[in-house]
Scaffold this motif. Structure first.
Motif, PDB file in Angstrom:
ATOM      1  N   ALA A  45      -8.130  -8.946  -8.548  1.00  0.00           N
ATOM      2  CA  ALA A  45      -8.849  -9.136  -7.287  1.00  0.00           C
ATOM      3  C   ALA A  45      -9.646  -7.879  -6.930  1.00  0.00           C
ATOM      4  CB  ALA A  45      -7.879  -9.496  -6.167  1.00  0.00           C
ATOM      5  N   LEU A  46      -9.052  -6.699  -7.084  1.00  0.00           N
ATOM      6  CA  LEU A  46      -9.780  -5.454  -6.810  1.00  0.00           C
ATOM      7  C   LEU A  46     -10.947  -5.289  -7.777  1.00  0.00           C
ATOM      8  CD1 LEU A  46      -6.876  -2.978  -6.069  1.00  0.00           C
ATOM      9  CD2 LEU A  46      -8.716  -3.630  -4.510  1.00  0.00           C
ATOM     10  N   ARG A  47     -10.720  -5.611  -9.054  1.00  0.00           N
ATOM     11  CA  ARG A  47     -11.786  -5.526 -10.055  1.00  0.00           C
ATOM     12  C   ARG A  47     -12.947  -6.444  -9.675  1.00  0.00           C
ATOM     13  NH1 ARG A  47     -13.394  -4.768 -15.153  1.00  0.00           N
ATOM     14  NH2 ARG A  47     -11.628  -3.508 -15.797  1.00  0.00           N
ATOM     15  N   ALA A 104      -3.441  -8.727  -8.264  1.00  0.00           N
ATOM     16  CA  ALA A 104      -4.016  -7.784  -7.300  1.00  0.00           C
ATOM     17  C   ALA A 104      -5.058  -6.889  -7.971  1.00  0.00           C
ATOM     18  CB  ALA A 104      -2.914  -6.941  -6.669  1.00  0.00           C
ATOM     19  N   VAL A 105      -4.770  -6.433  -9.186  1.00  0.00           N
ATOM     20  CA  VAL A 105      -5.724  -5.591  -9.908  1.00  0.00           C
ATOM     21  C   VAL A 105      -6.984  -6.398 -10.244  1.00  0.00           C
ATOM     22  CG1 VAL A 105      -6.096  -4.282 -12.049  1.00  0.00           C
ATOM     23  CG2 VAL A 105      -3.972  -3.998 -10.753  1.00  0.00           C
ATOM     24  N   ARG A 135      -4.794   6.066  -5.028  1.00  0.00           N
ATOM     25  CA  ARG A 135      -5.732   5.898  -6.130  1.00  0.00           C
ATOM     26  C   ARG A 135      -5.073   6.058  -7.493  1.00  0.00           C
ATOM     27  NH1 ARG A 135     -10.584  10.272  -6.588  1.00  0.00           N
ATOM     28  NH2 ARG A 135     -10.118  10.916  -8.682  1.00  0.00           N
ATOM     29  N   GLY A 157      -0.525   2.055  -3.225  1.00  0.00           N
ATOM     30  CA  GLY A 157      -1.879   2.071  -2.680  1.00  0.00           C
ATOM     31  C   GLY A 157      -2.682   3.330  -2.890  1.00  0.00           C
ATOM     32  N   LEU A 216      -2.498   3.079  -8.663  1.00  0.00           N
ATOM     33  CA  LEU A 216      -3.150   1.851  -9.120  1.00  0.00           C
ATOM     34  C   LEU A 216      -3.865   2.046 -10.449  1.00  0.00           C
ATOM     35  CD1 LEU A 216      -4.531   0.144  -5.909  1.00  0.00           C
ATOM     36  CD2 LEU A 216      -2.840  -0.736  -7.518  1.00  0.00           C
ATOM     37  N   TRP A 271     -13.717  -7.685  -6.757  1.00  0.00           N
ATOM     38  CA  TRP A 271     -14.360  -7.179  -5.547  1.00  0.00           C
ATOM     39  C   TRP A 271     -15.303  -6.035  -5.933  1.00  0.00           C
ATOM     40  CZ3 TRP A 271     -15.043  -2.638  -3.049  1.00  0.00           C
ATOM     41  CH2 TRP A 271     -15.540  -2.698  -1.754  1.00  0.00           C
ATOM     42  N   GLY A 272     -14.823  -5.122  -6.791  1.00  0.00           N
ATOM     43  CA  GLY A 272     -15.648  -4.002  -7.238  1.00  0.00           C
ATOM     44  C   GLY A 272     -16.891  -4.462  -7.979  1.00  0.00           C
ATOM     45  N   ARG A 296      -3.217   0.052 -13.789  1.00  0.00           N
ATOM     46  CA  ARG A 296      -4.341  -0.555 -14.517  1.00  0.00           C
ATOM     47  C   ARG A 296      -4.303  -0.147 -15.984  1.00  0.00           C
ATOM     48  NH1 ARG A 296      -9.814   2.482 -14.119  1.00  0.00           N
ATOM     49  NH2 ARG A 296      -8.462   3.835 -15.357  1.00  0.00           N
ATOM     50  N   VAL A 324       0.839  -1.201   0.000  1.00  0.00           N
ATOM     51  CA  VAL A 324       0.000   0.000   0.000  1.00  0.00           C
ATOM     52  C   VAL A 324       0.875   1.254   0.000  1.00  0.00           C
ATOM     53  CG1 VAL A 324      -1.678   1.321   1.361  1.00  0.00           C
ATOM     54  CG2 VAL A 324      -2.011  -1.126   0.997  1.00  0.00           C
TER      55      VAL A 324
END
Length: 150
Positions: free
Chosen positions: A99-101, A96-97, A28, A26, A31, A103-104, A35, A22
């Protein structure tokens, strides 16, 4: 790779890999730059147009991502501009990207709300990510723990 922070900064938690990650990527904008690099952006102009980010902030984030070994800076064919390309460490952020996608997709949109979708080379949506133990069994917050550094 240089994993130090800017002069005068300290790691949020020097023993925690999540905290260090992070600290490095970490915010905004960092990342979102990563992306967009994964989606083919490579020049300052491309990042600026895609993100609508202030030029001074973009300059700072690109510099930091290069300093931390996430992007590599190289001259473009015309020699006047630079390309920012993902390094191995930057490409390693793909999971990681994703996983964030994912989750979003599950938690940041209404069920009928339109959003972009990440697909494979055949146009198929990616299967949900799931961490696995050494035995191949799925792990969860209930079935894993952190072994603290001593």
């Amino acid at each position: 790779m240089d994993v130090t922070l800017a002069a005068g900064s300290a790691w949020t938690d020097p023993f925690c890999p999540v905290a260090r990650a992070v600290d490095l990527v970490g915010d905004r904008w960092s990342l979102l730059i990563v992306r967009d690099a994964m989606d083919g952006a490579s020049t300052f102009t491309e990042f600026h147009q895609r993100l609508g980010i202030a030029r001074n902030i973009l300059t700072d984030r690109l510099r930091r991502l290069v300093e931390h070994g996430i992007l590599a800076k190289s001259a473009t064919g015309d020699g006047r501009r630079h390309a920012y390309l993902l390094t191995a460490a930057g490409r390693d952020l793909f999971t990681a990207v994703v996983a964030l996608r994912q989750w979003g997709e599950r938690h940041a949109f209404a069920p009928d709300e339109t959003h972009s979708v990440l697909v494979d080379d055949q146009g198929r949506e990616l299967a949900p990510l799931c961490p696995l133990g050494q035995d191949g069994e799925p792990l969860s917050v209930e079935t894993s723990r952190v072994r603290k550094a001593v």
